[in-house]
Scaffold this motif. Structure first.
Motif, PDB file in Angstrom:
ATOM      1  N   ALA A  10       0.799  -1.223   0.000  1.00 20.82           N
ATOM      2  CA  ALA A  10       0.000   0.000   0.000  1.00 20.82           C
ATOM      3  C   ALA A  10       0.829   1.269   0.000  1.00 20.82           C
ATOM      4  CB  ALA A  10      -0.925  -0.011   1.213  1.00 20.82           C
ATOM      5  N   ASP A  11       2.113   1.177  -0.337  1.00 25.73           N
ATOM      6  CA  ASP A  11       2.977   2.357  -0.318  1.00 25.73           C
ATOM      7  C   ASP A  11       2.933   3.158  -1.615  1.00 25.73           C
ATOM      8  OD1 ASP A  11       4.177   2.507   2.245  1.00 25.73           O
ATOM      9  OD2 ASP A  11       5.390   0.752   1.763  1.00 25.73           O
ATOM     10  N   TYR A  12       2.216   2.687  -2.623  1.00 23.79           N
ATOM     11  CA  TYR A  12       2.266   3.315  -3.932  1.00 23.79           C
ATOM     12  C   TYR A  12       1.018   4.135  -4.237  1.00 23.79           C
ATOM     13  CZ  TYR A  12       6.274   0.313  -4.843  1.00 23.79           C
ATOM     14  OH  TYR A  12       7.499  -0.312  -4.781  1.00 23.79           O
ATOM     15  N   GLY A 169      -4.550   7.755  -0.466  1.00 24.97           N
ATOM     16  CA  GLY A 169      -3.714   6.563  -0.394  1.00 24.97           C
ATOM     17  C   GLY A 169      -2.789   6.660   0.806  1.00 24.97           C
ATOM     18  N   PRO A 170      -1.488   6.389   0.639  1.00 25.05           N
ATOM     19  CA  PRO A 170      -0.554   6.464   1.766  1.00 25.05           C
ATOM     20  C   PRO A 170      -0.049   7.872   2.052  1.00 25.05           C
ATOM     21  CG  PRO A 170       0.604   5.741  -0.185  1.00 25.05           C
ATOM     22  CD  PRO A 170      -0.845   5.871  -0.583  1.00 25.05           C
ATOM     23  N   PHE A 171      -0.490   8.856   1.287  1.00 26.64           N
ATOM     24  CA  PHE A 171       0.061  10.205   1.364  1.00 26.64           C
ATOM     25  C   PHE A 171      -0.898  11.186   2.044  1.00 26.64           C
ATOM     26  CE2 PHE A 171       2.399   8.237  -2.051  1.00 26.64           C
ATOM     27  CZ  PHE A 171       3.682   8.739  -1.905  1.00 26.64           C
ATOM     28  N   HIS A 172      -0.308  12.270   2.563  1.00 27.04           N
ATOM     29  CA  HIS A 172      -1.057  13.438   3.007  1.00 27.04           C
ATOM     30  C   HIS A 172      -0.764  14.549   1.998  1.00 27.04           C
ATOM     31  CE1 HIS A 172      -1.063  11.157   6.799  1.00 27.04           C
ATOM     32  NE2 HIS A 172      -2.197  11.792   7.035  1.00 27.04           N
ATOM     33  N   VAL A 173      -1.805  14.966   1.291  1.00 26.91           N
ATOM     34  CA  VAL A 173      -1.652  15.856   0.132  1.00 26.91           C
ATOM     35  C   VAL A 173      -2.100  17.268   0.486  1.00 26.91           C
ATOM     36  CG1 VAL A 173      -2.315  16.278  -2.263  1.00 26.91           C
ATOM     37  CG2 VAL A 173      -2.051  13.918  -1.429  1.00 26.91           C
ATOM     38  N   HIS A 285       5.913   5.714  -1.229  1.00 25.59           N
ATOM     39  CA  HIS A 285       5.985   6.416   0.054  1.00 25.59           C
ATOM     40  C   HIS A 285       7.215   6.027   0.873  1.00 25.59           C
ATOM     41  CE1 HIS A 285       4.804   7.761   4.109  1.00 25.59           C
ATOM     42  NE2 HIS A 285       4.104   8.687   3.456  1.00 25.59           N
ATOM     43  N   ARG A 286       7.768   4.880   0.638  1.00 23.26           N
ATOM     44  CA  ARG A 286       8.946   4.450   1.389  1.00 23.26           C
ATOM     45  C   ARG A 286      10.126   5.393   1.191  1.00 23.26           C
ATOM     46  NH1 ARG A 286       9.451  -1.556  -0.770  1.00 23.26           N
ATOM     47  NH2 ARG A 286       9.095  -0.331  -2.662  1.00 23.26           N
ATOM     48  N   VAL A 287      10.195   6.040   0.021  1.00 21.16           N
ATOM     49  CA  VAL A 287      11.287   6.971  -0.251  1.00 21.16           C
ATOM     50  C   VAL A 287      11.227   8.152   0.721  1.00 21.16           C
ATOM     51  CG1 VAL A 287      12.375   8.442  -1.987  1.00 21.16           C
ATOM     52  CG2 VAL A 287      11.313   6.273  -2.676  1.00 21.16           C
ATOM     53  N   ILE A 288      10.024   8.608   1.044  1.00 23.57           N
ATOM     54  CA  ILE A 288       9.876   9.694   2.014  1.00 23.57           C
ATOM     55  C   ILE A 288      10.405   9.263   3.364  1.00 23.57           C
ATOM     56  CG2 ILE A 288       8.172  11.029   3.322  1.00 23.57           C
ATOM     57  CD1 ILE A 288       6.481  10.990   0.734  1.00 23.57           C
TER      58      ILE A 288
END
Length: 326
Positions: A10-12, A169-173, A285-288
């Motif tokens: 779910a990181d994408y 998704g996995p992000f806060h936009v 998201h793993r890159v963050i």
């Protein structure tokens, strides 16, 4: 290699940057065009699609080309009246074609509009950033805090109500309009809410996106989408209400420049100029989380005991009524 976007990974998030030409100064036609590009983004697997600043019904390019500061000018009054007529009134349902598509296709949308809100009387316009969720709900409307230079002849100043981030998704936009992206305290207000995917909306200029996108990404240790519009002299019909600007009009008014930078400040997609395009990328998201190891501006690398920010998110209105209850 195609990223594994299954529920077990779910990181994408797949994002789209829609760099398009508005049907300039025609609200309904532009909104319908935006809805079609949302459909195309969904077909290409996007979970989220973003559009440039002031796209519907368009950026007021005439101000700089028709002596826009001339006082009591009949031309400027007529152009402004037309702009208000074509502006987006969210309360009237003008964005329904887009919210319907978002709900139907399950895609989140961020776009720039010229808003004519009834809560400020309905006769002033604001450069607003709208976030629409994948279930078709308008989650926030951010009115640009300070119009830039000649924009102040057309747009009113906004407030902090829309300085919000939203889960996609996995992000806060989060997102800011144009030169707001150069305002460090506005950025900090979003960072503090966990923003890790920032959308910088521009009317269309590679000189802005090329100069800022990588820096914003490096500072925020976030992905940054620089999303732009496009407008050429050839896109303005000869019978446009703003036809007076054609005499002094350059061939290119907005050349695009949409791009994506990663949390390390390097390009994922460098600026794209000169043509309409749907730019698609899948973000991990793993890159963050990797980049936050050395710097997290509102976490381990912050000192709230020394410096803190106060944000007023109250929607500003002229009057507050207290009616008696019989």
């Amino acid at each position: 290699m195609t990223a594994d976007k299954s529920p077990s990974n779910a990181d994408y998030l797949t994002v789209g940057l829609a760099q398009i030409v508005p049907v300039w100064l025609d609200r309904d036609a532009t909104i319908n065009k935006i809805a079609r590009w949302c459909e195309e983004a969904a077909k290409r697997g996007c979970d989220f699609v973003a559009f440039g600043e002031a796209l519907a019904p368009g950026y007021p390019f005439w101000i700089a080309l028709t002596d826009g500061a001339r006082y009591e000018s009949n031309l400027q009054k007529e152009l402004h009246a037309h702009y208000l007529e074509q502006a987006v009134q969210i309360e009237a349902g003008h964005l329904k074609p887009i919210t319907d598509v978002a709900k139907q296709l399950g895609i989140s949308v961020m776009l720039g509009i010229i808003e004519r809100p009834t809560d400020r009387g309905g006769h002033s316009v604001y450069c607003s950033r709208v976030h629409i969720s994948s279930n078709g709900v308008i989650e926030s409307v951010h009115r640009k805090l300070m119009p830039t230079y000649e924009e102040r002849l057309s747009w009113a100043i906004g407030d902090g109500h829309g300085l919000q981030v939203h889960r996609v998704g996995p992000f806060h936009v989060g997102g800011l309009n144009c030169f707001e992206n150069w305002m460090p305290l506005s950025r900090a207000a979003l960072y503090a809410q966990g923003e890790d995917l920032h959308v910088a909306l521009w009317p269309g200029s590679v000189k802005n996106t090329e100069a800022t996108t990588r820096f914003l990404a490096r500072e925020g240790r976030s992905y940054v989408l620089g999303v732009c519009g496009l407008l050429r002299k050839a896109d303005i019909p000869a019978d446009s209400p703003a036809k007076a600007m054609l005499e002094n009009c350059p061939e290119i008014l907005a050349n695009g420049g949409s791009c994506i930078a990663g949390p390390d400040g390097n390009w994922i997609i460098p600026p794209v100029t000169g043509h309409e395009d749907l730019i698609v990328a899948t973000l991990d998201h793993r890159v963050i989380r990797r980049e936050r190891q050395t710097f997290d501006q509102t976490g381990h690398y912050s000192r709230p005991d020394v410096t803190r920010l106060i944000v007023n998110r109250e929607r500003q209105t002229l009057v507050s009524f207290r009616d008696s209850i019989d």
